[in-house]
Enzyme design. Structure first.
Site, PDB file in Angstrom:
ATOM      1  N   ALA A 119      17.176  -3.867   1.739  1.00 36.32           N
ATOM      2  CA  ALA A 119      16.515  -3.302   2.919  1.00 36.32           C
ATOM      3  C   ALA A 119      15.656  -2.079   2.573  1.00 36.32           C
ATOM      4  CB  ALA A 119      17.553  -2.957   3.983  1.00 36.32           C
ATOM      5  N   MET A 122       4.322  -7.592   4.568  1.00 37.35           N
ATOM      6  CA  MET A 122       4.232  -6.143   4.449  1.00 37.35           C
ATOM      7  C   MET A 122       5.128  -5.414   5.460  1.00 37.35           C
ATOM      8  SD  MET A 122       2.353  -6.233   1.861  1.00 37.35           S
ATOM      9  CE  MET A 122       1.410  -4.804   1.379  1.00 37.35           C
ATOM     10  N   ARG A 123       6.313  -5.964   5.671  1.00 37.57           N
ATOM     11  CA  ARG A 123       7.295  -5.296   6.547  1.00 37.57           C
ATOM     12  C   ARG A 123       8.628  -5.239   5.831  1.00 37.57           C
ATOM     13  NH1 ARG A 123       4.565  -3.351  10.993  1.00 37.57           N
ATOM     14  NH2 ARG A 123       3.021  -4.875  11.577  1.00 37.57           N
ATOM     15  N   ASN A 154      11.307 -11.162  -3.107  1.00 32.66           N
ATOM     16  CA  ASN A 154      10.019 -10.516  -2.830  1.00 32.66           C
ATOM     17  C   ASN A 154       9.163 -10.489  -4.089  1.00 32.66           C
ATOM     18  OD1 ASN A 154       8.101  -8.811  -1.401  1.00 32.66           O
ATOM     19  ND2 ASN A 154       8.909  -7.084  -2.575  1.00 32.66           N
ATOM     20  N   THR A 155       7.860 -10.563  -3.911  1.00 28.14           N
ATOM     21  CA  THR A 155       6.939 -10.350  -5.035  1.00 28.14           C
ATOM     22  C   THR A 155       6.212  -9.034  -4.799  1.00 28.14           C
ATOM     23  OG1 THR A 155       4.943 -11.362  -4.131  1.00 28.14           O
ATOM     24  CG2 THR A 155       6.556 -12.847  -5.105  1.00 28.14           C
ATOM     25  N   HIS A 156       5.936  -8.333  -5.892  1.00 31.96           N
ATOM     26  CA  HIS A 156       5.270  -7.032  -5.754  1.00 31.96           C
ATOM     27  C   HIS A 156       4.263  -6.852  -6.896  1.00 31.96           C
ATOM     28  CE1 HIS A 156       4.657  -2.944  -4.486  1.00 31.96           C
ATOM     29  NE2 HIS A 156       4.787  -2.554  -5.744  1.00 31.96           N
ATOM     30  N   GLY A 215      -2.266 -14.939   1.769  1.00 33.61           N
ATOM     31  CA  GLY A 215      -1.397 -16.031   1.312  1.00 33.61           C
ATOM     32  C   GLY A 215      -1.946 -16.791   0.113  1.00 33.61           C
ATOM     33  N   SER A 216      -2.674 -16.095  -0.761  1.00 33.65           N
ATOM     34  CA  SER A 216      -3.217 -16.814  -1.932  1.00 33.65           C
ATOM     35  C   SER A 216      -2.103 -17.193  -2.911  1.00 33.65           C
ATOM     36  CB  SER A 216      -4.301 -15.991  -2.629  1.00 33.65           C
ATOM     37  OG  SER A 216      -3.763 -14.810  -3.167  1.00 33.65           O
TER      38      SER A 216
HETATM   39  C1  GAR Z   1       0.530  -9.819  -3.482  1.00 31.44           C
HETATM   40  O1  GAR Z   1      -0.068  -9.202  -4.594  1.00 31.44           O
HETATM   41  C2  GAR Z   1       1.932  -9.277  -3.249  1.00 31.44           C
HETATM   42  O2  GAR Z   1       2.592  -8.911  -4.410  1.00 31.44           O
HETATM   43  C3  GAR Z   1       1.636  -8.056  -2.423  1.00 31.44           C
HETATM   44  O3  GAR Z   1       0.675  -8.498  -1.515  1.00 31.44           O
HETATM   45  C4  GAR Z   1      -0.171  -9.453  -2.182  1.00 31.44           C
HETATM   46  C5  GAR Z   1      -0.333 -10.643  -1.273  1.00 31.44           C
HETATM   47  O4  GAR Z   1      -1.387 -11.445  -1.691  1.00 31.44           O
HETATM   48  N1  GAR Z   1       2.830  -7.560  -1.810  1.00 31.44           N
HETATM   49  C6  GAR Z   1       3.125  -6.261  -1.721  1.00 31.44           C
HETATM   50  O5  GAR Z   1       2.346  -5.379  -2.029  1.00 31.44           O
HETATM   51  C7  GAR Z   1       4.520  -5.954  -1.174  1.00 31.44           C
HETATM   52  N2  GAR Z   1       4.838  -4.580  -1.339  1.00 31.44           N
HETATM   53  P1  GAR Z   1      -1.661 -12.871  -1.008  1.00 31.44           P
HETATM   54  O6  GAR Z   1      -1.433 -12.700   0.509  1.00 31.44           O
HETATM   55  O7  GAR Z   1      -3.079 -13.177  -1.316  1.00 31.44           O
HETATM   56  O8  GAR Z   1      -0.707 -13.846  -1.608  1.00 31.44           O
END
Ligand code: GAR
EC number: 2.1.2.2
Length: 204
Positions: free
Chosen positions: A141, A89-90, A106-108, A11-12
């Site tokens: 989805a 991650m779901r 969503n962020t990726h 969750g940074s």
């Molecule tokens: C982030 O980089 C996000 O984009 C990625 O997980 C990380 C979470 O970092 N998400 C995915 O890969 C989704 N497919 P955080 O928990 O430190 O914010």
């Protein structure tokens, strides 16, 4: 604008949003933070910031359908304007998308549609791309699919490891996510569609 944020890990990026709201920059209220498993740092950070939290533990349900229904109920009770998947991650069910049409973001850590999935940074590095980045998009989805709201490019350096590259991408990702939230907060309002989906534009 009320949001519910979903996390699976550290969750940074969420912390950056919490800090920006706390500094009075971002006119957003985090109604709650939810996770798909117990013990995440993302939920611990949120609780430390005084936010409401919930866990819908994927492993505690007999069937996928029961978990889907429980997640939807847990989020819906906060009546959020937007739901933000920030390292969640779901893949959510179609019912979840239907409950929040155009409101699940969503962020990726890659330039979608390249390198979707759980290892976007590793996959880009292994492919040998010289530029990767991050994407914020309206999620459907599928796996990291749906209309793109904004992207930032990040150069891959010759000495990069997955960790060093991911850390640099996350810096860009935080700025981008906060920018998008600010735009959504100043937009026409949820559930009525919005310009991001209409013009397909990159709002960088
Ligand atoms: C982030 O980089 C996000 O984009 C990625 O997980 C990380 C979470 O970092 N998400 C995915 O890969 C989704 N497919 P955080 O928990 O430190 O914010």
């Amino acid at each position: 604008m009320r949001i519910v944020v979903l996390v699976s890990g550290t969750g940074s990026n969420l912390q950056a949003v919490i800090d920006d709201i706390g500094a009075g920059h971002l006119p957003v209220e985090i109604a709650a933070v939810g996770a798909d498993r117990p013990g995440t740092l993302g939920v611990a950070r949120s609780a430390a910031a005084g936010l409401e939290t919930f866990v819908v533990d994927f492993k505690a349900f007999a069937t996928r359908g029961e978990w889907d229904a429980a997640l939807l109920a847990a989020v819906a009770r906060y009546a959020p304007d937007y739901v933000i998947s920030s390292g969640f991650m779901r893949i959510v069910a179609a019912d979840f998308i239907d409950a929040f049409p155009g409101r699940y973001v969503n962020t990726h850590p890659a330039l979608l549609p390249a390198f979707p999935g759980a290892h976007g940074v590793r996959d880009a590095l292994e492919y040998g791309v010289k530029v990767t980045g991050c994407t914020v998009h309206f999620a459907d989805a599928g796996v990291d699919t749906g209309p793109i709201i904004a992207q930032t490019a990040v150069a891959v350096l010759p000495e990069d490891t997955e960790e060093s590259l991911h850390e640099r991408i996350k810096l860009a990702e935080r700025t981008l996510l906060i920018q998008v939230l600010a735009e959504l907060a100043s937009g026409p309002g949820p559930g009525r569609g919005n310009k991001h989906q209409d013009d397909g534009g990159n709002h960088q």
